[in-house]
Write a protein that holds these residues in place. Sequence first.
Motif, PDB file in Angstrom:
ATOM      1  N   SER A  92      50.988  32.333  35.103  1.00 57.60           N
ATOM      2  CA  SER A  92      52.237  31.805  35.654  1.00 57.60           C
ATOM      3  C   SER A  92      53.322  32.875  35.570  1.00 57.60           C
ATOM      4  O   SER A  92      53.202  33.845  34.808  1.00 57.60           O
ATOM      5  CB  SER A  92      52.666  30.562  34.885  1.00 57.60           C
ATOM      6  N   PRO A  93      54.402  32.739  36.337  1.00 53.52           N
ATOM      7  CA  PRO A  93      55.452  33.781  36.324  1.00 53.52           C
ATOM      8  C   PRO A  93      56.027  34.058  34.949  1.00 53.52           C
ATOM      9  O   PRO A  93      56.413  35.197  34.663  1.00 53.52           O
ATOM     10  CB  PRO A  93      56.502  33.216  37.276  1.00 53.52           C
ATOM     11  N   ARG A 118      51.092  39.083  33.575  1.00 59.99           N
ATOM     12  CA  ARG A 118      52.276  38.582  34.254  1.00 59.99           C
ATOM     13  C   ARG A 118      53.224  38.003  33.211  1.00 59.99           C
ATOM     14  O   ARG A 118      52.797  37.455  32.196  1.00 59.99           O
ATOM     15  CB  ARG A 118      51.897  37.494  35.266  1.00 59.99           C
ATOM     16  N   GLY A 119      54.517  38.135  33.447  1.00 58.02           N
ATOM     17  CA  GLY A 119      55.512  37.509  32.589  1.00 58.02           C
ATOM     18  C   GLY A 119      55.471  37.965  31.149  1.00 58.02           C
ATOM     19  O   GLY A 119      55.749  37.179  30.228  1.00 58.02           O
ATOM     20  N   GLU A 128      54.120  44.415  38.025  1.00 57.48           N
ATOM     21  CA  GLU A 128      55.186  43.432  37.845  1.00 57.48           C
ATOM     22  C   GLU A 128      56.448  44.203  37.501  1.00 57.48           C
ATOM     23  O   GLU A 128      56.479  44.927  36.503  1.00 57.48           O
ATOM     24  CB  GLU A 128      54.850  42.442  36.736  1.00 57.48           C
TER      25      GLU A 128
END
Length: 712
Positions: A38-39, A408-409, A367
């Motif tokens: 997830s972000p 991610r994130g 990212e």
Amino acid sequence: MDGTSDGASDAPDPAGFPRQFARTRRFSLGVPRQFTLSPDGRRVLFVRTGSGRDPVGRLWQYEDGAERLLADPAALVGAGAETVPEEERLRRERARERSVGVVAYAADGAARLVSFALSGALWAVRTDGGAPFPVAAAGPVVDPRPSPDGRYIAYVSARSLHVVDLDGTDRQLARSEGPEITYGLAEYTAAESIGRSRGYWWAPDSSRLLVARVDTASVERRYLSDPADPAKPPRAIRYPAAGTANAEVTVELVALDGRRVEVAWDRAAYEYLVAAGWDAHGPFLAVQSRDQRTVRTLAVDPATGATRVLHERTDPAWVELVPGTPARTASGALVLPEDTPHTRYLAVGGHRVTGDGLQLREVLGTEGERVLFTASEDPTETHVWCYEPGHGAHRLSREPGRYGGAGRGGTAVLAGVTARGAEVTVVRGAAGAYAPVGALVSHAEEPVVAPRPRLLTLGERELRGALYLPSWHREGAGKLPVLLDPYGGPGLQLVGRDRGWPACVSQWFAEQGFAVLVVDGRGTPGRGPAWEKAVHGDQLGPALQDQVDALRATGERCAALDLGRVAIRGWSFGGFLAAAAVLHRPDVFHAAVAGAPPTDQRLYDTHWKERFLGHPDAHPEHYARSSLAGHGHRLRRPLLLVHGLADDNVAAAHTLRFSAELLAAGRPHTVLPLPGATHSPADDTVNENLLRFQRDFLLDALGTAGGGPGTG
């Protein structure tokens, strides 16, 4: 010896290994894979089967240290036989997929809506709660992918591209004009040899898609029949053999209202579409020349379809394609490999950001300005690294092994195979200060025979090898027949500090009474461009010589090896190498098992084979030098040829023609045909008994009374 990795159990059970190996699908079942974050990095989506012997894939979500089942095929469509559309069957064959059920999925940008296909039906599930729900589709579904905003799902059906709303309103955006035309699917060459498995890409604003159109009308037709079922008609496939026509691949920008714009580039000069994507800076392509010596990264004007060159890579042999490249950071800096003879660097914005000797393997994603990638400092290990401006490149995975993953994130998933087997760790942090925060459970079975490799560095070329001796063998107890167990070709390494399935198989053969030697020679990855390209123009000579040199060097260091009884086995390139060994070096090798061997290189596909040997019309000598065909009269040693009759990668014609040549030359040999089997046989019973059949053939050929304690 340079090192020992001893993970043996106290009571190995060699007799039970072939069945376990087959039923666990090479120990792949039960292992978490295909990660999406997830972000904010707090949630991880993944696929995992129910156990180490359950082949049914299920969709899971990991959050706050706990796993939650999102979709179970048994609850949705029942536990019966799966019906798979032909296009999906081919996609799975190219991916060497060994499970059923949920084998692939895709998520929207927020990782809130997930789509997948089951028995050709389209399903979706929301990750914030609720049960999976069916979505009406126009026909059997292949490769469904939600739009980034989660409002639509695109999919391919009957070779045409569709987009459907979640309420079932379906739009056909690109309709196939005939049986040779597909929209949104990767052609054979892309999926099998280039490494591009996709055929369409969403725009970040969900308004359009970048779509590949494939026309196979000019590609040679081959026919696969099932001799075990003479009433069954043959199946026609399009296969671009070396020197023949490729599929014509074009690209279009397709809007949701049906407007289409063709993307323009010099397709005559650059006929291979090797990569594509659409990020915040617009759509882009990577295209490659037929001779594979030039790769261009192109920016695509989303309004007109015009392209401009962002970067060009050239090489006098071939430009190696690195998975995940090209990519771009948030600022638009291009992420690409950069080669010198001895190092493949990661370059960001035209600047090398990794050091000498660190070999780039794959870019996992970007990212912001971060780049997550895998690389090897030592060819026996592959680790996950992160590059951040101002902090440089730092390694995230720690223990020896081979790793991949996703990020991610501020979170990274490190999926590794270590000396203990498959392990998946979740780490979180920034600027080199990543710390473990959890793990995804692997249900893979523990092998009943645990590998005991002695890792070696051999000879003047410092060949990496692994020697497996029987657990019951004691130093000074006598000499053992030797079995070389290589792959030895491009794209795959077998020697490493990990408990992958090849190591388990090598140890099982050792328990049967062999000293098993595995060597990664020239042409294998992980040791820099010059090492990979040492086989340019000759895929046989260097590869075979490295096996011979490694065998002799090991024999000098380990008195247990009986160099008067040496066998060799392998599959695909390894099968080719095994057959070549008894043809060309009967003074060294005394028996061979060759599984699915490409005996005539002109029968193999364009992109893979022309990469190493050039166009056969321009360099026929390269193909003659690197083929077994024409050399059958040399055979003086026992040879077992094994081939799946439904193999659409290395056609059974390779083995059948070579067997006919051997027969015409009066050279005894053995052929084991596998009806219905593809390049990776899927039948558990076949895979179980094939190990035993090879063992018995080799022991008999070497005149060796079989096995040690517990064999069977």
